[in-house]
Design an enzyme around this catalytic site. Sequence first.
Site, mmCIF file in Angstrom:
data_model
loop_
_atom_site.group_PDB
_atom_site.id
_atom_site.type_symbol
_atom_site.label_atom_id
_atom_site.label_comp_id
_atom_site.label_asym_id
_atom_site.label_seq_id
_atom_site.Cartn_x
_atom_site.Cartn_y
_atom_site.Cartn_z
ATOM 1 N N SER A 37 21.094 22.044 23.913
ATOM 2 C CA SER A 37 22.433 22.447 23.467
ATOM 3 C C SER A 37 23.166 23.299 24.495
ATOM 4 C CB SER A 37 22.321 23.238 22.158
ATOM 5 O OG SER A 37 21.735 22.467 21.146
ATOM 6 N N HIS A 92 23.224 25.490 14.462
ATOM 7 C CA HIS A 92 21.809 25.111 14.364
ATOM 8 C C HIS A 92 20.989 26.152 13.604
ATOM 9 C CE1 HIS A 92 22.047 21.490 16.722
ATOM 10 N NE2 HIS A 92 22.695 22.108 17.685
#
Length: 517
Positions: free
Chosen positions: A343, A441
Amino acid sequence: MSVPAALFHAGSRPQTRHPPARDGDELSRPLESADVRAFWEKQAENRQPPSTEKDSLDKSELRGLLSTIIHKSGAYKGAVKMGLFTQKCCDLYESLDAGGRVAFLRLLAVEYCAPKGEAQKLANDYLESLAQSSDPAQSALGARALRDSLTPQYSELIDQINRLPGGFSFLVRMRADMLEYIRGHRDDEAMRAMSDMLMKKLETWIIGTLDLKRITWNSPACTIEKLGQYESVHAVKSWLDVRRRLGNGRRCFGFFHRSVPMEPLVFVWVALTDSVSDNVQSILQEREPTTAEAEATARCAIFYSINSQPGLSGVDLGNFLIKRVVGVLRAELPTIDTFCTLSPLPKFRAWLDQWLTPERLAAPPRTVVSEDAQKALAARVPHSLTWTAALKHIIDSRGWTSDQANLDAMEPVVRALGAHYLLNVKRGKSLAAYDPVANFHLRNGACLHQINWRGNTSYSGLRQSLGLMCNYNYVLDRIEDNNERYVHDGSIAISGSDPFIAEAKRMASSIAHTAKL
């Protein structure tokens, strides 16, 4: 499958353009055939015939249509007639240029919000009825009337559009236009209120209407085209690029609305690997991805990009998509036991620029970065008195990525700052992580796993985060507990053995303990 040459430049509506997809370490590389082809494709695009869009809005025409649809005035009260007027309103909107669409939306948001006078009168009536009567039926009627009066008038138009064939897709595109305007006019509360209402309606209408599909190179060309148009994390450079992302060792899954079966609302790219990936270029630029036979022995599924249509911003689809995809991959490939992301940290560089205040440049904190790392970085810039001043000097210098000695000295400093940023920097006074990707997340129950130095050496990666990336690990038997703790008190779960994350976690615990004392 035959793919049009100008695959990612087609479409009936203009799409947001990505900045040039350059590799920050290879800005001086020679031109390749793909570069020349892209140049001529761009020239062809610029020679398209003039647009037929209107440059101004006839407000009287729009008000007449809205009056018919919202107030159901005149003799046109049937469902068929109402649908025709609603379609005419949509056609008018589509015929306008960007300025005309903004005028359309602002008129709708300002002139067709909830009528203030009626709401105020009903509010007073409701309060009086509560004081004078204890009849619950009467109170319920008053509450219903008040609630209806607080519903904006444009809600009726939105509902009518959703009933049209293709209406849901139109509303998603219209909200994307709202969000584009709001980005430059954050103080326009009327437009923000209309955008929020439309978001909630879209979220409600989506429930129970989504189909999960795997997207492959054999999927319809129009579907593959949308992957290139909506990719916002790692820009798609060409049809060869997307073919590589759909090849062996790769997966792409999307949620599709049943009224728009060829266009993904949200989609995720997945790489099947032997270990947790720490560099996105190794995934994007791999010439020959894992062979089909090797897929059966892959141990990790790396979610390296998740995207949704711009108009669905704020609608929580990514959470459900990841969980559904994990279930599909576990069934298909039982050898996979690790589900990780790779990410970006999209706001890290902007935060760092603000964090490097004149006070910190003169007297930097001593607890965020180790003493050895401070000394090594300060030594790279002889005239700098502090490690913070040395860091600012380097990252503000042109071509800083080409000096290997500077990169070596920066690594422990930037990784420590990245861990501190993800674990300890919060959004305002809330407990949520400041970084939007981290918050997404962590709310989904993932663990912060690893900080990756030079994880993304592209131009955009260096500009956004100095090339820093991180992994979030979805440990399946910890997801619910992680989610509960993060939402309750902001606790961030960690996995793996990254020393920089461990030290930032220790600092966070120390700060919390001191605050309690």
